[in-house]
Design a protein around this motif. Structure first.
Motif, PDB file in Angstrom:
ATOM      1  N   MET A   1       0.850  -1.311   0.008  1.00 26.16           N
ATOM      2  CA  MET A   1      -0.024   0.101  -0.008  1.00 26.16           C
ATOM      3  C   MET A   1       0.977   1.092   0.017  1.00 26.16           C
ATOM      4  SD  MET A   1      -2.891   1.086   2.638  1.00 26.16           S
ATOM      5  CE  MET A   1      -3.866  -0.675   2.453  1.00 26.16           C
ATOM      6  N   THR A   2       0.415   2.310  -0.904  1.00 30.35           N
ATOM      7  CA  THR A   2       1.257   3.246  -1.137  1.00 30.35           C
ATOM      8  C   THR A   2       0.172   4.541  -0.421  1.00 30.35           C
ATOM      9  OG1 THR A   2       2.736   2.424  -2.473  1.00 30.35           O
ATOM     10  CG2 THR A   2       2.606   5.022  -2.202  1.00 30.35           C
ATOM     11  N   THR A   3       0.791   5.627   0.069  1.00 30.23           N
ATOM     12  CA  THR A   3      -0.143   6.724   0.631  1.00 30.23           C
ATOM     13  C   THR A   3       0.384   8.103  -0.270  1.00 30.23           C
ATOM     14  OG1 THR A   3      -0.303   6.012   3.059  1.00 30.23           O
ATOM     15  CG2 THR A   3      -0.620   8.215   2.564  1.00 30.23           C
ATOM     16  N   TYR A   4      -0.689   8.683  -0.619  1.00 31.70           N
ATOM     17  CA  TYR A   4      -0.434   9.681  -1.414  1.00 31.70           C
ATOM     18  C   TYR A   4      -1.287  11.154  -0.981  1.00 31.70           C
ATOM     19  CZ  TYR A   4       1.142   6.828  -5.233  1.00 31.70           C
ATOM     20  OH  TYR A   4       2.282   5.867  -5.996  1.00 31.70           O
ATOM     21  N   THR A   5      -0.903  12.267  -1.227  1.00 32.17           N
ATOM     22  CA  THR A   5      -1.622  13.396  -0.735  1.00 32.17           C
ATOM     23  C   THR A   5      -2.322  13.830  -1.928  1.00 32.17           C
ATOM     24  OG1 THR A   5      -0.362  14.166   1.100  1.00 32.17           O
ATOM     25  CG2 THR A   5      -1.517  15.820   0.184  1.00 32.17           C
ATOM     26  N   LEU A   6      -3.713  14.216  -1.944  1.00 32.35           N
ATOM     27  CA  LEU A   6      -4.491  14.668  -3.116  1.00 32.35           C
ATOM     28  C   LEU A   6      -4.731  16.171  -2.512  1.00 32.35           C
ATOM     29  CD1 LEU A   6      -6.947  11.961  -4.057  1.00 32.35           C
ATOM     30  CD2 LEU A   6      -4.926  12.120  -5.050  1.00 32.35           C
ATOM     31  N   SER A   7      -4.509  16.902  -3.474  1.00 31.59           N
ATOM     32  CA  SER A   7      -4.963  18.483  -3.210  1.00 31.59           C
ATOM     33  C   SER A   7      -5.645  18.917  -4.238  1.00 31.59           C
ATOM     34  CB  SER A   7      -3.688  19.289  -2.881  1.00 31.59           C
ATOM     35  OG  SER A   7      -2.922  18.769  -1.770  1.00 31.59           O
ATOM     36  N   ILE A   8      -6.423  19.932  -3.722  1.00 26.77           N
ATOM     37  CA  ILE A   8      -7.383  20.537  -4.895  1.00 26.77           C
ATOM     38  C   ILE A   8      -6.520  22.226  -4.961  1.00 26.77           C
ATOM     39  CG2 ILE A   8      -9.594  21.828  -5.127  1.00 26.77           C
ATOM     40  CD1 ILE A   8     -10.882  19.424  -3.862  1.00 26.77           C
ATOM     41  N   VAL A   9      -6.329  22.434  -5.945  1.00 29.13           N
ATOM     42  CA  VAL A   9      -5.521  23.778  -6.305  1.00 29.13           C
ATOM     43  C   VAL A   9      -6.253  24.442  -7.384  1.00 29.13           C
ATOM     44  CG1 VAL A   9      -3.392  23.072  -5.482  1.00 29.13           C
ATOM     45  CG2 VAL A   9      -4.018  22.765  -7.951  1.00 29.13           C
ATOM     46  N   GLU A  10      -6.030  25.718  -7.104  1.00 31.69           N
ATOM     47  CA  GLU A  10      -6.972  26.811  -8.133  1.00 31.69           C
ATOM     48  C   GLU A  10      -5.840  27.333  -9.059  1.00 31.69           C
ATOM     49  OE1 GLU A  10     -10.694  28.749  -7.493  1.00 31.69           O
ATOM     50  OE2 GLU A  10      -9.174  29.847  -6.461  1.00 31.69           O
ATOM     51  N   GLY A  11      -6.158  27.490 -10.395  1.00 34.32           N
ATOM     52  CA  GLY A  11      -5.098  27.981 -11.103  1.00 34.32           C
ATOM     53  C   GLY A  11      -3.800  27.292 -11.401  1.00 34.32           C
ATOM     54  N   SER A  12      -3.012  27.966 -11.498  1.00 31.87           N
ATOM     55  CA  SER A  12      -1.385  27.742 -11.674  1.00 31.87           C
ATOM     56  C   SER A  12      -0.812  27.559 -10.140  1.00 31.87           C
ATOM     57  CB  SER A  12      -0.590  28.775 -12.582  1.00 31.87           C
ATOM     58  OG  SER A  12      -0.529  29.941 -11.759  1.00 31.87           O
ATOM     59  N   ALA A  13      -1.489  27.919  -9.204  1.00 33.01           N
ATOM     60  CA  ALA A  13      -0.831  27.428  -7.723  1.00 33.01           C
ATOM     61  C   ALA A  13      -0.657  26.051  -7.807  1.00 33.01           C
ATOM     62  CB  ALA A  13      -2.212  27.960  -6.596  1.00 33.01           C
ATOM     63  N   GLY A  14       0.333  25.886  -7.039  1.00 31.66           N
ATOM     64  CA  GLY A  14       0.642  24.507  -6.348  1.00 31.66           C
ATOM     65  C   GLY A  14       1.506  23.742  -7.924  1.00 31.66           C
ATOM     66  N   GLN A  15       2.561  24.366  -8.368  1.00 29.50           N
ATOM     67  CA  GLN A  15       3.120  23.608  -9.455  1.00 29.50           C
ATOM     68  C   GLN A  15       3.832  22.286  -9.043  1.00 29.50           C
ATOM     69  OE1 GLN A  15       2.823  24.440 -12.663  1.00 29.50           O
ATOM     70  NE2 GLN A  15       1.200  25.705 -11.952  1.00 29.50           N
TER      71      GLN A  15
END
Length: 72
Positions: A1-15
């Motif tokens: 099992m592998t853990t990832y982080t899902l993030s909701i970003v807006e526009g070009s934020a969070g490259q």
């Protein structure tokens, strides 16, 4: 099992990280369970200009509107 982080970003934020729709993303929507899909919907991932970014666990992109760790 592998853990990832899902993030909701807006526009070009969070490259950092990979867009979940990118062929390079280690996670696809088919990998996600109903609880995670509901969380994405509740946090407005479908609104114009927003993206879901996949990063290694704990690496939250700058400007993330919401983040959640998922075990796959």
């Amino acid at each position: 099992m592998t853990t990832y982080t899902l993030s909701i970003v807006e526009g070009s934020a969070g490259q950092q990280g990979e867009d979940i729709f990118s062929p390079d993303s280690p996670v696809t929507f088919n990998d996600l369970g109903p609880g995670v899909l509901l969380w994405l919907t509740d946090h407005g991932y479908e609104e114009p200009g927003r993206r879901v970014v996949v990063t290694p666990v704990g690496e939250v992109p700058l400007g993330a509107l919401a983040s959640r760790d998922v075990d796959l």
